[in-house]
Design an enzyme around this catalytic site. Structure first.
Site, PDB file in Angstrom:
ATOM      1  N   ASP A  11     -67.817 -41.286   1.799  1.00  0.00           N
ATOM      2  CA  ASP A  11     -68.720 -42.447   1.296  1.00  0.00           C
ATOM      3  C   ASP A  11     -67.866 -43.635   2.056  1.00  0.00           C
ATOM      4  O   ASP A  11     -67.077 -43.823   2.791  1.00  0.00           O
ATOM      5  CB  ASP A  11     -68.664 -42.552  -0.121  1.00  0.00           C
ATOM      6  N   SER A  12     -69.052 -44.753   1.992  1.00  0.00           N
ATOM      7  CA  SER A  12     -68.320 -46.111   2.724  1.00  0.00           C
ATOM      8  C   SER A  12     -67.106 -46.462   1.892  1.00  0.00           C
ATOM      9  O   SER A  12     -66.279 -47.786   2.181  1.00  0.00           O
ATOM     10  CB  SER A  12     -69.352 -46.949   2.533  1.00  0.00           C
ATOM     11  N   GLY A  44     -74.100 -50.691   3.897  1.00  0.00           N
ATOM     12  CA  GLY A  44     -75.479 -51.489   3.583  1.00  0.00           C
ATOM     13  C   GLY A  44     -75.582 -52.837   4.860  1.00  0.00           C
ATOM     14  O   GLY A  44     -77.029 -52.711   5.046  1.00  0.00           O
ATOM     15  N   CYS A  74     -73.420 -40.869  -0.018  1.00  0.00           N
ATOM     16  CA  CYS A  74     -73.734 -42.337   0.556  1.00  0.00           C
ATOM     17  C   CYS A  74     -74.977 -42.322   1.146  1.00  0.00           C
ATOM     18  O   CYS A  74     -75.052 -41.435   1.987  1.00  0.00           O
ATOM     19  CB  CYS A  74     -72.783 -42.682   1.658  1.00  0.00           C
ATOM     20  N   ASN A  75     -76.030 -42.862   0.472  1.00  0.00           N
ATOM     21  CA  ASN A  75     -77.382 -42.832   0.896  1.00  0.00           C
ATOM     22  C   ASN A  75     -77.402 -43.484   2.437  1.00  0.00           C
ATOM     23  O   ASN A  75     -78.281 -43.178   2.991  1.00  0.00           O
ATOM     24  CB  ASN A  75     -78.250 -43.616  -0.235  1.00  0.00           C
ATOM     25  N   GLU A 152     -66.653 -52.276  -5.916  1.00  0.00           N
ATOM     26  CA  GLU A 152     -65.543 -52.155  -4.958  1.00  0.00           C
ATOM     27  C   GLU A 152     -64.364 -53.060  -5.733  1.00  0.00           C
ATOM     28  O   GLU A 152     -63.210 -52.717  -5.720  1.00  0.00           O
ATOM     29  CB  GLU A 152     -65.818 -52.610  -3.615  1.00  0.00           C
ATOM     30  N   CYS A 184     -77.886 -45.845  -4.231  1.00  0.00           N
ATOM     31  CA  CYS A 184     -76.710 -45.966  -3.571  1.00  0.00           C
ATOM     32  C   CYS A 184     -75.733 -45.404  -4.313  1.00  0.00           C
ATOM     33  O   CYS A 184     -75.695 -45.574  -5.748  1.00  0.00           O
ATOM     34  CB  CYS A 184     -76.459 -47.570  -3.382  1.00  0.00           C
ATOM     35  N   HIS A 186     -72.620 -46.011  -4.945  1.00  0.00           N
ATOM     36  CA  HIS A 186     -72.092 -47.100  -5.785  1.00  0.00           C
ATOM     37  C   HIS A 186     -72.509 -47.595  -7.132  1.00  0.00           C
ATOM     38  O   HIS A 186     -71.896 -47.631  -8.385  1.00  0.00           O
ATOM     39  CB  HIS A 186     -71.641 -48.523  -5.062  1.00  0.00           C
TER      40      HIS A 186
HETATM   41  N1  DGL Z   1     -72.371 -45.913  -1.301  1.00  0.00           N
HETATM   42  C1  DGL Z   1     -73.308 -46.305  -0.382  1.00  0.00           C
HETATM   43  C2  DGL Z   1     -74.812 -45.947  -0.340  1.00  0.00           C
HETATM   44  O1  DGL Z   1     -74.859 -44.910  -1.235  1.00  0.00           O
HETATM   45  C3  DGL Z   1     -73.106 -47.663   0.594  1.00  0.00           C
HETATM   46  C4  DGL Z   1     -72.748 -48.844   0.027  1.00  0.00           C
HETATM   47  C5  DGL Z   1     -72.467 -49.568   0.937  1.00  0.00           C
HETATM   48  O2  DGL Z   1     -71.286 -49.550   1.673  1.00  0.00           O
HETATM   49  O3  DGL Z   1     -73.162 -50.628   1.473  1.00  0.00           O
HETATM   50  O4  DGL Z   1     -75.735 -46.235   0.059  1.00  0.00           O
END
Ligand code: DGL
Length: 261
Positions: A11-12, A44, A74-75, A152, A184, A186
């Site tokens: 993931d990010s 994102g 992570c989407n 975060e 997302c 998160h």
């Molecule tokens: N967790 C990520 C997602 O599912 C990305 C969040 C991010 O880094 O902006 O899209």
């Protein structure tokens, strides 16, 4: 697939730990290596090429740890890179995308709200999902970069968090949405707050469990390891991971590491 080889998850940042929780529940005996790209978070706000470059580097890292399957938890990364990854690497990839299909099937009002990152909402794959599954449904999209920052920062329920979540969620409810899609990885950590603000008549959907089921399907029937290891890496500060991991994954025993990639 080799049973002792771990499942890789990326993931990010620490948002994909919501998916790690689901995978651990479904597959309690599988070794896992997780990589959170906190030094490059948020994805994102990045363009697809940038995200692809990072995801390729992380995939190489996970393959160097012998991962037999990679979950893109992570989407934004799935939308930007999963097709390219599948045509480059020999391992299977399980991606994650906003659950438009189940949301469209569930709505009674005919209006669905999609909360996701800017990168996800701009992606061609996202538009294909809407075309394929959103017919006859009003879909309202809402980028929520501040939600990623809240998670975060480990701020899941402060008065500031409530104000930020209200700003995004209330307009969707006022527009008649009775289903909200958390697009997302998160956002599930904010689900209790989102549900509280949206009210009990609204269904808040996320796809972590469906991803875990898909992983289970891939590795079903393999011999399981009795004392599975879970190694969690961050490209960011190790102290940040050490602070947040026990709160976000209270039931998972893991070794935490920093890796520069
Ligand atoms: N967790 C990520 C997602 O599912 C990305 C969040 C991010 O880094 O902006 O899209």
């Amino acid at each position: 697939m080799k049973s002792k080889h771990p499942i890789g998850i990326l993931d990010s940042g620490i948002g994909g730990l919501s998916v790690l929780n689901e995978i651990r529940k479904t597959l309690p005996n599988e070794p896992i290596v997780y990589f959170g790209d906190s030094a490059w978070c948020p994805y994102g706000a990045r363009d697809a090429e940038d995200i692809q470059r990072r995801v390729y580097a992380i995939t190489d890292f996970l393959l160097s740890k012998n991962c037999k399957l990679i979950v893109i938890a992570c989407n934004s990364a799935t939308i930007a890179a999963v097709e390219a990854l599948r045509s480059t690497y020999p391992v299977p990839f399980v991606g994650m995308e906003p659950g438009i299909k189940p949301a469209a099937a569930h709505t009674q009002t005919g209006t669905v709200g999609i909360l996701a990152t800017e990168a996800s909402l701009a992606g061609e794959k996202f538009h294909r999902l809407v075309n394929d599954h959103g017919e006859g449904v009003t879909i309202i999209t809402r980028p929520c970069p501040n939600f990623v920052k809240l998670v975060e920062d480990g701020d899941l329920n402060s008065p500031t968090a409530r104000t930020i979540v209200e700003e995004e969620v209330l307009p969707l409810i006022e527009a008649g949405a009775d289903v909200l899609v958390l697009g997302c990885s998160h956002y599930p950590f904010l689900k209790p707050l989102i549900q509280d603000i949206a009210g009990p008549q609204v269904t808040v959907m996320d796809t972590g469990q469906a991803v875990a089921q898909r992983v289970n399907h891939f590795i079903a029937g393999e011999l399981e390891v009795s004392q599975p290891k879970c190694d969690v890496y961050t490209s960011g500060e190790l102290s940040h991971l050490e602070k947040h991991f026990p709160l976000l994954c209270p039931h998972i025993k893991a070794s935490l590491h920093h890796a520069d990639i």
